[in-house]
Write a protein that holds these residues in place. Structure first.
Motif, short mmCIF file in Angstrom:
data_model
loop_
_atom_site.label_atom_id
_atom_site.label_comp_id
_atom_site.label_asym_id
_atom_site.label_seq_id
_atom_site.Cartn_x
_atom_site.Cartn_y
_atom_site.Cartn_z
N TYR A 1 0.69 -1.76 -0.16
CA TYR A 1 0.26 -0.13 0.22
C TYR A 1 1.39 1.24 0.03
O TYR A 1 1.73 1.08 0.43
CB TYR A 1 -0.98 -0.05 1.14
CG TYR A 1 0.12 0.90 2.33
CD1 TYR A 1 -0.22 1.78 2.86
CD2 TYR A 1 0.68 -0.28 3.37
CE1 TYR A 1 0.38 2.12 4.01
CE2 TYR A 1 0.82 0.07 3.82
CZ TYR A 1 1.16 1.17 4.68
OH TYR A 1 2.17 1.77 6.01
N CYS B 1 -6.52 2.96 -0.94
CA CYS B 1 -5.39 1.79 0.18
C CYS B 1 -6.23 2.23 1.69
O CYS B 1 -6.15 1.67 2.28
CB CYS B 1 -4.22 2.05 0.02
SG CYS B 1 -3.21 1.60 -1.16
N PHE C 1 6.76 -8.30 -6.68
CA PHE C 1 5.52 -8.55 -7.38
C PHE C 1 5.28 -7.64 -8.77
O PHE C 1 4.46 -7.70 -9.35
CB PHE C 1 4.79 -7.67 -6.26
CG PHE C 1 4.89 -8.49 -4.41
CD1 PHE C 1 3.54 -9.51 -4.64
CD2 PHE C 1 5.81 -7.53 -4.02
CE1 PHE C 1 4.14 -10.42 -3.22
CE2 PHE C 1 5.41 -8.62 -2.53
CZ PHE C 1 4.78 -9.05 -2.03
N ILE D 1 2.55 -3.35 -9.97
CA ILE D 1 1.45 -3.60 -9.10
C ILE D 1 0.27 -2.54 -8.71
O ILE D 1 1.13 -1.35 -8.04
CB ILE D 1 1.26 -4.49 -8.23
CG1 ILE D 1 2.75 -4.32 -7.34
CG2 ILE D 1 1.73 -6.20 -8.48
CD1 ILE D 1 2.61 -4.81 -5.92
N THR E 1 -2.05 -0.38 -6.54
CA THR E 1 -2.33 -0.52 -4.62
C THR E 1 -3.27 -0.16 -4.39
O THR E 1 -3.79 0.89 -5.64
CB THR E 1 -1.31 1.06 -3.93
OG1 THR E 1 -1.38 1.65 -4.88
CG2 THR E 1 0.42 0.10 -4.32
N SER F 1 -1.99 -3.98 -2.94
CA SER F 1 -2.38 -5.55 -3.92
C SER F 1 -2.44 -5.81 -2.65
O SER F 1 -2.19 -6.05 -1.64
CB SER F 1 -1.41 -5.43 -4.52
OG SER F 1 -1.62 -4.92 -5.65
N TYR G 1 -2.03 -10.32 -0.75
CA TYR G 1 -2.18 -11.17 -1.11
C TYR G 1 -2.41 -11.93 0.36
O TYR G 1 -1.37 -11.72 1.17
CB TYR G 1 0.12 -12.12 -1.52
CG TYR G 1 0.01 -11.15 -2.71
CD1 TYR G 1 0.04 -11.56 -3.67
CD2 TYR G 1 0.26 -9.26 -2.79
CE1 TYR G 1 0.42 -10.77 -4.90
CE2 TYR G 1 0.21 -8.99 -3.73
CZ TYR G 1 0.29 -9.40 -4.56
OH TYR G 1 0.75 -8.77 -5.81
N GLN H 1 -4.36 -13.96 -4.79
CA GLN H 1 -4.01 -12.57 -4.75
C GLN H 1 -5.27 -11.85 -5.02
O GLN H 1 -5.80 -11.62 -6.49
CB GLN H 1 -3.08 -12.20 -5.60
CG GLN H 1 -3.09 -12.05 -6.87
CD GLN H 1 -1.44 -11.93 -7.59
OE1 GLN H 1 -0.95 -12.81 -7.35
NE2 GLN H 1 -1.53 -11.58 -8.34
N PHE H 2 -5.20 -10.27 -4.77
CA PHE H 2 -6.02 -9.09 -5.07
C PHE H 2 -5.05 -7.99 -5.59
O PHE H 2 -4.69 -7.49 -5.08
CB PHE H 2 -6.98 -8.68 -4.15
CG PHE H 2 -7.81 -9.45 -3.86
CD1 PHE H 2 -9.21 -10.07 -4.33
CD2 PHE H 2 -8.05 -10.57 -2.72
CE1 PHE H 2 -9.28 -11.43 -3.97
CE2 PHE H 2 -8.59 -11.49 -2.70
CZ PHE H 2 -9.62 -12.02 -3.27
N ASN H 3 -5.42 -7.32 -6.69
CA ASN H 3 -4.44 -6.59 -7.13
C ASN H 3 -5.47 -5.21 -7.71
O ASN H 3 -6.22 -5.43 -7.94
CB ASN H 3 -3.92 -6.24 -8.31
CG ASN H 3 -2.14 -7.76 -8.21
OD1 ASN H 3 -2.75 -8.63 -8.71
ND2 ASN H 3 -1.85 -6.82 -7.28
N GLY H 4 -4.98 -4.14 -6.77
CA GLY H 4 -6.24 -3.46 -6.71
C GLY H 4 -7.38 -3.32 -5.60
O GLY H 4 -7.32 -4.19 -4.94
N THR I 1 -10.25 -3.61 -3.36
CA THR I 1 -11.13 -5.06 -4.37
C THR I 1 -12.01 -5.29 -2.25
O THR I 1 -12.07 -4.40 -1.37
CB THR I 1 -10.44 -6.36 -3.53
OG1 THR I 1 -8.97 -6.51 -4.63
CG2 THR I 1 -11.14 -7.50 -4.09
#
Length: 174
Positions: free
Chosen positions: A74, A81, A140, A143, A145, A147, A149, A160-163, A165
């Motif tokens: 983040y 974030c 990583f 990516i 932020t 993200s 894991y 994993q989640f990128n962005g 969520t």
């Protein structure tokens, strides 16, 4: 003369014997590829080799973290974030069996302000840590932020989640 011919035949026979023994030894020795596969299966660890420093100056390597682990990469001034941190705080009970590491390349004082602002300093399973930007990228890649894991206690990547969520989507994988 017979002794010279006898010596030549013995040397010739010994060479063949030596060659056969050498080939048998090679055939019975597992190849490097087979040996590597065996050791890889026995020691699966999806956690990245990422040195981090907690805000209390404790140095750790992410690869050696025990138990269920969540890594959140983040930036404190990232509005996505910030919303993710608020959502985690609201649903912190869902994360009780995990240790959450918020990781950034920002200085410890900036991270502590972020932790205080979002009410995460009093949560025993939430930690803030810093590492270098280059270590984040090398582990990583580029990516978004935040993200997130999620890793099991067996050190396997669960999801994993990128962005940004939705927190309910993350909770499904705990």
């Amino acid at each position: 003369m017979p002794s010279i011919l006898h010596n030549i035949k013995c040397n010739y026979t010994m060479r063949w014997y030596f060659l056969i023994v050498l080939l048998a030894a090679i055939a019975c020795t597992p190849s490097k590829r087979e040996a590597d596969t065996t050791s890889t299966v026995a020691a699966i660890n999806d956690l990245p080799t990422l040195p981090i420093t907690l805000t209390d100056s404790t140095r750790l390597n992410v690869r050696e973290l025990p138990g269920n682990t969540i890594l959140i990469l983040y930036l404190s001034d990232c509005d996505h974030c910030q919303r993710e941190a608020e959502s985690i705080k609201e649903k912190i009970k869902a994360f009780k069996s995990y240790t959450i590491y918020f990781i950034s390349h920002e200085p410890a004082d900036v991270q502590l302000k972020f932790a205080e602002k979002y009410g995460l300093t009093s949560e025993p399973n939430v930690k803030f840590a810093r590492t270098t930007f280059s270590m984040i990228v090398s582990n990583f890649g580029a990516i978004a932020t935040p993200s997130v894991y999620i890793y099991s206690s067996e050190k396997r990547l669960v999801k994993q989640f990128n962005g940004e969520t939705n927190i309910e989507e993350i909770i499904k994988f705990l």
